[in-house]
Structure formats: structure tokens, C-alpha cells
Design an enzyme around this catalytic site. Structure first.
Site, short mmCIF file in Angstrom:
data_model
loop_
_atom_site.label_atom_id
_atom_site.label_comp_id
_atom_site.label_asym_id
_atom_site.label_seq_id
_atom_site.Cartn_x
_atom_site.Cartn_y
_atom_site.Cartn_z
N LYS A 277 0.84 -1.20 0.00
CA LYS A 277 0.00 0.00 0.00
C LYS A 277 0.88 1.25 0.00
O LYS A 277 2.02 1.20 0.47
CB LYS A 277 -0.86 0.02 1.28
N ARG A 351 -10.38 -11.48 1.96
CA ARG A 351 -11.19 -12.57 1.42
C ARG A 351 -10.43 -13.90 1.46
O ARG A 351 -11.04 -14.96 1.55
CB ARG A 351 -11.63 -12.21 -0.01
N1 BES Z 1 -8.21 -3.75 4.46
C1 BES Z 1 -8.33 -3.35 3.12
C2 BES Z 1 -9.60 -2.58 2.84
C3 BES Z 1 -9.62 -1.13 3.26
C4 BES Z 1 -8.92 -0.18 2.56
C5 BES Z 1 -10.39 -0.76 4.31
C6 BES Z 1 -8.99 1.13 2.95
C7 BES Z 1 -10.47 0.58 4.69
C8 BES Z 1 -9.74 1.51 4.00
C9 BES Z 1 -8.32 -4.56 2.20
O1 BES Z 1 -7.54 -5.63 2.61
C10 BES Z 1 -7.78 -4.11 0.88
O2 BES Z 1 -6.65 -3.74 0.84
N2 BES Z 1 -8.61 -4.15 -0.15
C11 BES Z 1 -8.23 -3.72 -1.43
C12 BES Z 1 -8.79 -4.68 -2.43
C13 BES Z 1 -8.29 -4.46 -3.83
C14 BES Z 1 -6.82 -4.81 -3.91
C15 BES Z 1 -9.09 -5.33 -4.77
C16 BES Z 1 -8.77 -2.32 -1.66
O3 BES Z 1 -9.91 -2.05 -1.25
O4 BES Z 1 -8.05 -1.49 -2.18
MN MN Z 2 -5.52 -5.41 1.94
#
Ligand code: BES
Ligand code: MN
Ligand code: ZN
Length: 496
Positions: A277, A351
Site C-alpha cells: 500500500k 477474502r
Molecule cells: N483492508 C483493506 C480494505 C480497506 C482499505 C479498508 C482502505 C479501509 C480503508 C483490504 O484488505 C484491501 O486492501 N482491499 C483492497 C482490495 C483491492 C486490492 C481489490 C482495496 O480495497 O483497495
Molecule cells: Mn488489503
């Protein structure tokens, strides 16, 4: 904070502070009228003078009125009487508690339970008063070297014109349990990733089990290996912290009654893994275990209530870190259910741990399974911080959960789970892939989970936008504990 409810007349009540409502235009609430009369109309005079407007946000604090036993009287604007609804009631309460927290009062008596709020019943009002009072008193000073100044306000009396019945006492007791459950959820959520690890969460579950006589079990990585949970294990490969699969069983119902299983995402830190990230606000990914925290808070609340229902918590917990051993984009793993998964983005890890936990949940022969997860940024874009995303393979269950959210002011919005979206998960090399592209991100995440929940009634709550607040007031919200507890209370009622 301590709460009690009783019949009381405002002029005679001996409290540090009496809190009364006034409608816009200076129309006194019933309790305010009684006090005004007994004290020789000091409130009416302030209305005439223009100090007390009754507008939303208007507060006036009065000291030592003759004919009034309490030391202080706090007047709170309720807004227009014709428009008085749930939102105004809640806004007025927030204003009242914020004002009270600024005083030195140790106790206060609120004359709010008798205000008519649309179709809302007394139990609802009691619940909201208790939860908002607890919210105003919450401090996160677990890790400050000097504790924050303790709020002086310790006792709240919910004052009523008539003697409260059993339903009111039950509501008060349950609301206290919900508030304490939310506190646990917030405390766990706010802890940083270097303290709140999967091991720490497992220990907390153990403590709950000890206090409330629940059954806790913790599966280690070698146990998960034996069960074939390679999807879950793929997420923890880059971490030095061992992953845990925590279960907690509360058996308050009939022996033969099938349980409700709550599955909570417990990512104690989500760096994204190799699909790292960006750095800004990455600290907020310590909140990626808020699903797990809300499940633990809910378990504590229902155990304290002694709810007549069987409920099982299943918490898959791990970190998601980059490392030489971490999963790489393109890797293919086999889930416990036997489906192979192509990991195209290691940041779509929630997931991957949930699918094996959902497969494992079938062991408890559930009546219903609800998973709670900070699953997608896309859900934050869709619904913001107002509502959690709600998905289900059964409309009736979605309705029950949406109603529980509406009632408890912990909203969830029913989102579609149509088959039309499933194709976005097609993989050239495995049974499915773990991302579905930019479009409809929260829905394709739910679609992914739906592949593993075909054999039972299931719902998914995406709490990415609702579990914590960013910015100046950064912190865990304790949601969706109010929604979940309301749903379970309703289920226990129906089981009678
Ligand atoms: N934990 C995150 C989701 C999230 C992101 C919650 C920002 C709150 C704020 C999750 O594991 C994630 O990173 N999801 C990705 C999925 C994507 C790679 C398909 C996302 O939402 O960017
Ligand atoms: Mn994630
Ligand atoms: Zn995550």
C-alpha cells in the site's frame, strides 16, 4: 459509567445537574414546565429574554435555582417541536453530554426518556441515551504515559414521569452491556499492530472465555495446515507473527438450537504485502482487525446479557506483510473448500483468510453465518462512514440485519449480489481469482466470499467505512456492535 432509571420529579431530584429539553420558540418540554412552575418561572423568563432559544445546539447552564433541589439545571435545545425526530433526539443528546462533560458534575439526571420520538419506544430511547453517554466518556489513554483526565461524570439517572416497568429495566441492562462491548471493540481497534497481534487477540478471547464461561479454542498454523487452509496461510507467509484461528462458543440457548456464527476479519496489520500500500495513512491498517474486535465485543455483550441463544465466534487472524516468503501476485493456492485461487493482488487478503474461516464455520452446523470485515476501500467510496455494506444470499436475512442497523442507529445498506458480477472473478489459471477489477469492488469482494458460503444462510457486512474514523478524531467507533447485538436480541426473542 453507571446508569439507573427511576420515576423522579425534576424540582425534587437531588443531582449535581438536571438536564431538560426545550423546543425551538421556547416551548418547554413537560419536565421543564414542571420545574419552571415549582421554581417561580425562571426558565420562562430566560426564554422571554432570548437566552434560551430551544434551537438545536443551544445550551444554557443555570446554577442554584430556588425551589430546585439540584445544584444545576442544563437546558438543551431540541429544535422544532413539529420536526422532532430520532436524529434531533440524538443530536440533542450529543449536545447534552458534550456540555455535561465540560462541567465538574459527578452525576446528572436526564429528563429525556419521556420525550415523544416518532414511533420509537422507551427501550430505544434508553439504549440511545446509554450508548451516547458512554461514547462521550470514552478516552483512549491505554498507551499514554499519564492517563487522560478521567471524566468527572460517573452516574447518569434516566428520569421518568412514571415508574419504569420491567421492559425499561431490561433495556437499561442490555444497553450497559452493549456499551461495554463497544468499549472492548474500540480498545482493541485502537491498539497498534505491534501490541495487538494475532496472539494478543487469541489471549483476549481466552480472557473472555474465562470471565464469561465460554469455550475458546485456538488453532495454530500447523493445525490449519492439516485442515488444508492454504488460502489463509498464504496471507501470513510474509509475517513473523504466527497466525491464529480463534473460536469462542457461547451456548445460552437450547442444546439442539443451531448457532449463529459470527466470523470477524482479524488482520492485525495490513501493509498490502508485496502489492504494498502507499505510505500515507497506512497506519490506519492497524484497524483491519475491527471485524474481529466487533465480534469479541458482541460476544462479551451477549454473554453479559445472558442472551438465550447459541452464538459462535470464528476469528481468522494474521498480519499481511511483504517478505521473501510472502505470496507474490500470480501465486495460486488451494483453499480448504478445494477451490484454487489465483492471487492477483496480495492486498486483497481479507477474502483469502475469510474464505477458509467460512468453510470452517460449517463445522458448527450454523443456522446463520454473518461475517464482519473491513474488506474494501470501494465500500468506503460507495457508502462513506454512514452505512456498512450489507450483502446476503437470502433477502430475508438482509432485511433483518438492515432493520437491526436502522433500529440501533448503526446503519447497513443492502447491496446487490447478482450473479452478473461473478464473471469478474474468472481466472485463466485457477478456479477463481482474488480481485475483480476496479468496477463494483465491494460487490466482487462479496461475490468471492459467496463462493464459499453456498451451504448455509449467510450475510456479509463490509465495515471498511464505519469501523473507525480518520483525521483529527481518529479512532475506532465500536460499530457494528449495536447492529449485531440488536439482531441477536431479536433472534433470541424469536426463539422463545
Ligand atoms: N483492508 C483493506 C480494505 C480497506 C482499505 C479498508 C482502505 C479501509 C480503508 C483490504 O484488505 C484491501 O486492501 N482491499 C483492497 C482490495 C483491492 C486490492 C481489490 C482495496 O480495497 O483497495
Ligand atoms: Mn488489503
Ligand atoms: Zn485488509
Amino acid at each position: 459509567m453507571e446508569f439507573s432509571i427511576k420515576q423522579s420529579s425534576p424540582e425534587k431530584q437531588r443531582s449535581a445537574c438536571i438536564v431538560l429539553g426545550v423546543f425551538e420558540g421556547g416551548q418547554l418540554s413537560h419536565a421543564a414546565q414542571i420545574l419552571d412552575q415549582a421554581a417561580g418561572h425562571p426558565l420562562s423568563k430566560l426564554v422571554t429574554r432570548g437566552d434560551v432559544t430551544g434551537k438545536t445546539g443551544n445550551t444554557v447552564l443555570l446554577h442554584t435555582l430556588s425551589g430546585v433541589s439540584a445544584e444545576r439545571v442544563l437546558l438543551i435545545g431540541l429544535g422544532k417541536a413539529e420536526e422532532f425526530n430520532a436524529k434531533q433526539f440524538l443530536d440533542a443528546l450529543r449536545t447534552a453530554f458534550a456540555a455535561l462533560q465540560k462541567t465538574i458534575c459527578k452525576d446528572a439526571a436526564l429528563y429525556f426518556t419521556d420525550l415523544a420520538v416518532g414511533q420509537r419506544d422507551e427501550a430505544w430511547k434508553i439504549n440511545q441515551i446509554v450508548l451516547l453517554a458512554a461514547e462521550s466518556a470514552y478516552r483512549c489513554d491505554q498507551l499514554k504515559s499519564k492517563p487522560a483526565d478521567k471524566p468527572s461524570l460517573r452516574k447518569i439517572l434516566l428520569a421518568c414521569a412514571k415508574k419504569p416497568g420491567n421492559a425499561a429495566q431490561t433495556a437499561l441492562h442490555q444497553a450497559g452491556a452493549i456499551a461495554r462491548g463497544m468499549k472492548l471493540t474500540k480498545d482493541l481497534g485502537n491498539l497498534p499492530g505491534n501490541i495487538c497481534t494475532p496472539t494478543y487477540l487469541a489471549e483476549q478471547a481466552g480472557k473472555l472465555a474465562e470471565t464469561y464461561k465460554l469455550k475458546a479454542t485456538v488453532l495454530e498454523e500447523k493445525d490449519m495446515e492439516k485442515l488444508g487452509m492454504h488460502s489463509l496461510l498464504s496471507v501470513t507467509r510474509g509475517s513473523r507473527q504466527p497466525a491464529k484461528l480463534i473460536t469462542l462458543e457461547y451456548r445460552g440457548g437450547d442444546k439442539k438450537q443451531k448457532p449463529v456464527v459470527l466470523v470477524g476479519k482479524g488482520l492485525t496489520f495490513d501493509s498490502g504485502g508485496i502489492s504494498l500500500k502507499p505510505g500515507a495513512t497506512m497506519d490506519e491498517m492497524k484497524y483491519d482487525m475491527c471485524g474481529a474486535a466487533s465480534v469479541l465485543g458482541t460476544m462479551q455483550a451477549i454473554a453479559e446479557m445472558g442472551l438465550k441463544l447459541n452464538v459462535v465466534a470464528v476469528i481468522p487472524s494474521s498480519e499481511n506483510m511483504p517478505d521473501g516468503a510472502a505470496s507474490k501476485p500470480g501465486d495460486i493456492v488451494k483453499s480448504m473448500a478445494g477451490l484454487t485461487i489465483e492471487i492477483l493482488n496480495t492486498d486483497a487478503e481479507g477474502r483469502l483468510i475469510l474464505c477458509d474461516a467460512l468453510t470452517y464455520a460449517a463445522r458448527f452446523e450454523p443456522d446463520t453465518v454473518v461475517d464482519i470485515a473491513t474488506l474494501t476501500g470501494a465500500c468506503v467510496i460507495a457508502l462513506g462512514g454512514v452505512a456498512s455494506g450489507l450483502f446476503s444470499n437470502q433477502d430475508a436475512l438482509a432485511r433483518e440485519l438492515a432493520e437491526a442497523g436502522e433500529y440501533s442507529n448503526d446503519k447497513a445498506w443492502h447491496m446487490p449480489l447478482w450473479d452478473d458480477y461473478q464473471q469478474q472473478l474468472d481466472s485463466n489459471f485457477a478456479d477463481l481469482q482474488n480481485i475483480g477489477g476496479r468496477e463494483a469492488g465491494s460487490i466482487t469482494a462479496a461475490c468471492f466470499l459467496s463462493r464459499f458460503t453456498k451451504n448455509y444462510r449467510w450475510a456479509h457486512l463490509d465495515i471498511a467505512g464505519t469501523a473507525w474514523k480518520s483525521g483529527k478524531d481518529k479512532g475506532s467507533t465500536g460499530r457494528p456492535v449495536p447492529l449485531l447485538t440488536r439482531y441477536l436480541i431479536q433472534r433470541a426473542q424469536a426463539a422463545k
